[in-house]
Design a protein around this motif. Structure first.
Motif, short mmCIF file in Angstrom:
data_model
loop_
_atom_site.label_atom_id
_atom_site.label_comp_id
_atom_site.label_asym_id
_atom_site.label_seq_id
_atom_site.Cartn_x
_atom_site.Cartn_y
_atom_site.Cartn_z
N SER A 88 0.76 -0.97 0.11
CA SER A 88 -0.07 0.16 0.25
C SER A 88 0.46 1.11 0.22
O SER A 88 0.20 2.37 -0.21
CB SER A 88 -1.20 -0.29 1.61
OG SER A 88 -0.02 0.02 1.94
N THR A 89 2.24 1.08 0.42
CA THR A 89 2.91 2.11 0.12
C THR A 89 3.04 2.84 -1.63
O THR A 89 3.81 4.24 -1.61
CB THR A 89 4.13 1.58 1.04
OG1 THR A 89 4.12 1.63 1.88
CG2 THR A 89 5.43 3.09 0.88
N ASN A 162 -1.84 2.75 13.32
CA ASN A 162 -0.55 3.10 13.86
C ASN A 162 0.20 3.74 14.01
O ASN A 162 0.40 4.64 13.80
CB ASN A 162 -0.04 2.00 12.17
CG ASN A 162 1.87 1.63 13.19
OD1 ASN A 162 2.50 1.48 14.31
ND2 ASN A 162 2.06 1.55 11.79
N ASP A 189 -7.25 4.88 5.44
CA ASP A 189 -6.45 4.21 5.27
C ASP A 189 -7.05 2.94 6.59
O ASP A 189 -7.02 2.84 8.25
CB ASP A 189 -4.65 4.28 5.87
CG ASP A 189 -3.92 3.31 5.89
OD1 ASP A 189 -4.07 2.08 5.99
OD2 ASP A 189 -2.85 3.73 6.11
N SER A 219 -3.80 -2.82 2.88
CA SER A 219 -2.72 -3.64 3.15
C SER A 219 -3.22 -5.09 2.87
O SER A 219 -2.99 -5.67 4.36
CB SER A 219 -1.21 -3.03 3.89
OG SER A 219 -0.25 -3.70 4.00
N ARG A 230 4.85 -7.39 -0.46
CA ARG A 230 4.45 -6.42 -1.21
C ARG A 230 2.55 -6.94 -2.12
O ARG A 230 3.10 -6.34 -2.85
CB ARG A 230 5.64 -5.86 -2.01
CG ARG A 230 6.67 -5.63 -0.76
CD ARG A 230 6.99 -5.53 0.07
NE ARG A 230 6.09 -3.75 -0.24
CZ ARG A 230 5.57 -3.34 0.48
NH1 ARG A 230 5.34 -4.26 1.44
NH2 ARG A 230 4.99 -1.90 0.80
C1 LIG Z 1 -1.48 2.46 8.64
C2 LIG Z 1 -0.35 1.63 7.61
N1 LIG Z 1 -0.66 1.73 6.47
C3 LIG Z 1 0.19 1.42 4.97
C4 LIG Z 1 0.89 0.96 5.72
C5 LIG Z 1 1.84 0.43 4.30
O1 LIG Z 1 2.06 -1.15 4.37
P1 LIG Z 1 2.24 -2.16 3.33
O2 LIG Z 1 3.16 -2.87 3.79
O3 LIG Z 1 1.38 -2.32 2.14
O4 LIG Z 1 3.22 -1.26 2.00
C6 LIG Z 1 2.15 0.38 6.74
C7 LIG Z 1 2.97 -0.08 7.60
O5 LIG Z 1 3.54 -0.42 8.32
C8 LIG Z 1 0.63 1.36 7.89
O6 LIG Z 1 1.07 0.93 9.18
#
Ligand SMILES: Cc1ncc(COP(=O)(O)O)c(C=O)c1O
Length: 383
Positions: A88-89, A162, A189, A219, A230
């Protein structure tokens, strides 16, 4: 163990990096840092993946549309409302390039890319501080007032958040989206939403698909405990989702992601059971940690717990002690905006791992306990 490894980036060192540094000790490493799902995929699913490994590594995957269409079937979503990505990044990066024109509001502390990505491209980041005194709970009315006062063009909300795992009930998220229907974009998110057990259907993904300015981010790596693959996706109205699909690089999904997506159709029951076990472990882990007088544990709906250490404990020292003496890897939060090194994030793990963590924490505060632990370890080894 070289503590300098932890000072290099805003993120924690990778599991692979740590295991290499620890050498043989790496085999004992218990990871309380990276939020995995310890119950999914099941050992049988890993066996199936191993059997397919040669083909997975040798051959090109299908295109992203084919893989996304299968995921849509499994999740019961309309594929026109989805875009699938390499974590998701990747979507956070592209949302910033495409839709964050000027300013973004985000409660902090939160996942670092939500503040760092727009700052790196010169946007104004309006940071709304969640307060320790409120247990880091988000008050929607205060956040809405902040967004209006700052005239932010885009608003982000991580649910659960988070590093604290704070959760906003679905009706509150709907109210938040309704109030901000005039913004350029509202991003919810939901990377950790599958771990919520406070209500039955916590996601607002279906609501995003019929609104003009809402994107919901997911994610799969987080939910399924497969960060290495990923893969993430977004849900939005077909116009927004289509723009994202056309923008994402070709071949951004790999064959391992495709294999797992196709396996999901047959393993829904195991996945649901893994979430049930995880919610149970979250509850018992929270209870065990809360019994340690040095710790304050915050209420969480994610697969991790935020913990505050007593004033006598330095989180950086505790982290270095736990990894070097007990091969326990924890997330010290000193490098997160809105946090300090008095906070650590601990991933929810099965009870035997938590027992090991609790003993090690006790030994840190009572050094005489260290000798007792060494005796027990030796006795267990020779038994
Ligand atoms: C709230 C949140 N969004 C998105 C992500 C990104 O996750 P991904 O591993 O799918 O790139 C994280 C990763 O720690 C996260 O904590």
């Amino acid at each position: 163990m070289d503590a300098g490894l932890f000072q290099q980036t805003a993120h924690s060192p990778s599991y692979f990096e740590l295991a290499r540094r620890l050498g043989d000790g790496g085999r004992q490493l218990v990871d309380f840092c990276i939020p995995c799902n310890p119950y999914f995929p099941t050992p049988e699913m890993f066996d199936e993946l191993s059997r397919n490994l040669e083909a997975v590594l040798k051959f090109y995957p299908s295109d992203a549309d084919t893989i996304a269409a299968q995921l849509a079937r499994v999740l019961g979503l309309n594929p026109a409302t989805m875009a699938m990505s390499n974590g998701s990044t990747e979507l956070i990066t592209w949302m910033d390039h495409l839709w964050f024109t000027e300013s973004v509001a985000i409660p902090i502390p939160t996942f670092g890319r939500w503040t760092d990505q727009p700052m790196e491209t010169g946007k104004r980041v309006d940071m709304f501080p969640l307060r320790e005194i409120d247990g880091f709970r988000l008050n929607v009315d205060h956040y809405l007032r902040f967004i209006r006062a700052r005239r932010s063009k885009v608003a982000v909300l991580c649910n659960p958040n988070n590093p604290d795992g704070g959760y906003l009930p679905r009706r509150e998220v709907i109210r938040f989206m309704d109030e901000l229907a005039d913004l350029d974009l509202v991003v919810i998110d939901e990377s950790f939403i599958d771990f919520v057990d406070a209500e039955r259907d916590p996601s607002v993904a279906m609501d995003a698909a019929i609104r003009p300015n809402v994107v919901v981010l997911k994610s799969l790596g987080k939910n399924f405990g497969l960060h290495g693959i990923r893969f993430g996706y977004l849900v939005a109205n077909p116009g927004l989702a289509g723009t994202m699909r056309r923008t994402l690089p070709k071949w951004n999904l790999n064959s391992l992601a495709e294999t797992v997506v196709y396996m999901l159709a047959e393993h829904g029951a195991e996945y649901r059971e893994s979430l049930r076990l995880l919610a149970r472990d979250r509850y018992t882990m929270g209870m065990h940690l809360a019994q340690l007088p040095e710790l304050t544990v915050y209420s969480s709906q994610a697969n991790f717990l935020l913990v505050k250490l007593s004033a006598a404990i330095d989180g950086t020292e505790l982290r270095d002690y736990l990894i070097s003496r007990h091969q326990l890897f924890i997330r010290e939060c000193g490098n997160k905006l809105g946090m300090s090194n008095r906070f650590v994030r601990l991933v929810v793990r099965p009870q035997q791992d938590v027992a090991r963590l609790v003993s090690a924490m006790h030994a840190y505060s009572h050094p005489q306990w260290e000798d007792e632990l060494a005796l027990r370890r030796n006795a267990a080894r020779s038994a």
